[in-house]
Design a protein around this motif. Structure first.
Motif, PDB file in Angstrom:
ATOM      1  N   LEU A   1      -2.322   2.508  -1.651  1.00  0.00           N
ATOM      2  CA  LEU A   1      -1.144   1.662  -1.459  1.00  0.00           C
ATOM      3  C   LEU A   1      -0.124   1.943  -2.544  1.00  0.00           C
ATOM      4  O   LEU A   1      -0.462   1.903  -3.736  1.00  0.00           O
ATOM      5  N   ALA A   2       1.112   2.206  -2.133  1.00  0.00           N
ATOM      6  CA  ALA A   2       2.209   2.302  -3.086  1.00  0.00           C
ATOM      7  C   ALA A   2       2.747   0.892  -3.289  1.00  0.00           C
ATOM      8  O   ALA A   2       3.057   0.189  -2.324  1.00  0.00           O
TER       9      ALA A   2
ATOM     10  N   LEU B   1       0.344   2.895  -8.067  1.00  0.00           N
ATOM     11  CA  LEU B   1      -0.325   3.456  -6.897  1.00  0.00           C
ATOM     12  C   LEU B   1      -1.809   3.113  -6.947  1.00  0.00           C
ATOM     13  O   LEU B   1      -2.500   3.468  -7.904  1.00  0.00           O
ATOM     14  N   ALA B   2      -2.264   2.428  -5.918  1.00  0.00           N
ATOM     15  CA  ALA B   2      -3.700   2.140  -5.796  1.00  0.00           C
ATOM     16  C   ALA B   2      -4.340   3.210  -4.915  1.00  0.00           C
ATOM     17  O   ALA B   2      -3.699   3.751  -4.013  1.00  0.00           O
TER      18      ALA B   2
ATOM     19  N   GLY C   1       3.549   7.486  -6.558  1.00  0.00           N
ATOM     20  CA  GLY C   1       2.787   8.540  -5.879  1.00  0.00           C
ATOM     21  C   GLY C   1       3.489   9.034  -4.636  1.00  0.00           C
ATOM     22  O   GLY C   1       2.857   9.595  -3.734  1.00  0.00           O
ATOM     23  N   LEU C   2       4.801   8.827  -4.585  1.00  0.00           N
ATOM     24  CA  LEU C   2       5.582   9.296  -3.433  1.00  0.00           C
ATOM     25  C   LEU C   2       6.648  10.300  -3.861  1.00  0.00           C
ATOM     26  O   LEU C   2       7.530  10.640  -3.075  1.00  0.00           O
ATOM     27  N   ASP C   3       6.602  10.738  -5.126  1.00  0.00           N
ATOM     28  CA  ASP C   3       7.588  11.690  -5.650  1.00  0.00           C
ATOM     29  C   ASP C   3       6.864  12.951  -6.127  1.00  0.00           C
ATOM     30  O   ASP C   3       5.791  12.863  -6.727  1.00  0.00           O
TER      31      ASP C   3
ATOM     32  N   VAL D   1      -4.299  -3.166 -10.430  1.00  0.00           N
ATOM     33  CA  VAL D   1      -4.579  -1.740 -10.181  1.00  0.00           C
ATOM     34  C   VAL D   1      -4.997  -1.065 -11.485  1.00  0.00           C
ATOM     35  O   VAL D   1      -5.956  -0.293 -11.526  1.00  0.00           O
ATOM     36  N   LEU D   2      -4.314  -1.398 -12.563  1.00  0.00           N
ATOM     37  CA  LEU D   2      -4.610  -0.771 -13.850  1.00  0.00           C
ATOM     38  C   LEU D   2      -5.979  -1.211 -14.369  1.00  0.00           C
ATOM     39  O   LEU D   2      -6.726  -0.415 -14.946  1.00  0.00           O
TER      40      LEU D   2
END
Ligand code: ZN
Length: 271
Positions: free
Chosen positions: A24-25, A34-35, A105-107, A255-256
């Motif tokens: 998941l973003a 980003l997970a 995580g989309l770049d 997430v972290l």
């Protein structure tokens, strides 16, 4: 700086593994994380990471799939090997150096120079000297039709939202392209980006916590908004100073903090 302080200052850069669970973003490109990241192999058919030691080869599955698609297209056309810069850290998030975005995580950064030989240490050093822009104009020693084709292949991919390039590159495309120019709309001028272009994907379907950027204005962008980049106003500041540190969504804290699942036990996870 002492180690504990470094840990506090850069927790996202120090975490070495993705979080478990679905991909998941979360948040926006400059304030997000980003997970469930996936790993891009250091090299594969048609691509090669230039700096794997940076450990920024993680991405949303949509990004990994995009790299695979683009590399396959480039390969099918015998254009050479894609050279990739940074994607994202194992859990996305802010980076201590190099980028303000790349947090979801989309770049991905892609060099405009395509490799035709295996990349050696000298070749890598040389790569950093290959600038497509010289003094605000295109450097035709480096730039040619393959660079235009590469940008066109990337921009035509339906998962791609925007591609950032140096303004001189955008202006050159505006002036010289004939025929179908619709893809030019996704090519956006930005500071730097003389050696690589930066691809940003749209929020993947179902990623409810991914915050989309404002839509690109209508038209091909070969207008007054492009002309602005060649005025003195565009020189200050270079690049723009972002106000304050990133403000991450609360979910990024989880997430972290999430424990990594040991590699061989992922199938036992009950998450
Ligand atoms: Zn980038």
């Amino acid at each position: 700086m002492s180690a504990p302080k470094a840990l506090a200052a850069d927790p996202w850069g120090l975490v070495r593994s993705p979080s478990p669970g679905p991909s998941l973003a979360i948040g926006s490109p400059s304030d997000g994380c980003l997970a469930g990241a996936k790993t891009l192999a250091v090299r594969g058919p048609g691509w090669r990471e230039v700096y794997p030691a940076r450990h920024r080869f993680y991405g949303h599955p949509a990004l990994i799939a995009f790299v695979h698609r683009l590399a396959a297209e480039v390969r099918a056309r015998h254009m050479g090997t894609l050279l990739l810069g940074d994607l994202a850290q194992p859990r996305g998030g802010p980076m201590s150096s190099g980028h303000r975005s790349h947090q979801l995580g989309l770049d991905v950064d892609v060099y405009l120079h395509l490799a035709h030989h295996p990349l050696t240490v000298t070749g890598r050093a040389r790569l950093e000297t290959i600038s497509m822009v010289d003094g605000g104009a295109i450097n035709f020693q480096a730039w040619g039709r393959p660079q235009m084709r590469l940008l066109r292949l990337a921009a035509r991919d339906p998962a791609v939202g925007r591609i950032f390039v140096n303004p001189a590159i955008k202006r050159h495309l505006c002036r010289t392209l004939t025929g179908k120019r619709a893809w030019l709309r996704k090519i956006r001028p930005w500071w730097g980006h003389r050696r690589h272009f930066h691809v940003r994907l749209i929020c993947p379907h179902g990623d409810y916590a991914c915050v989309s950027q404002a839509p690109i204005p209508p038209g091909d962008g070969c207008d007054a908004t492009l002309a602005w980049w060649f005025t003195p106003a565009a020189k200050v500041p270079t690049p723009p100073v972002h106000a304050g540190p990133p403000v991450l969504p609360a979910a990024c804290g989880r997430v972290l903090a999430d424990r990594a699942v040991p590699a061989g036990r992922r199938s036992l996870s009950r998450r």
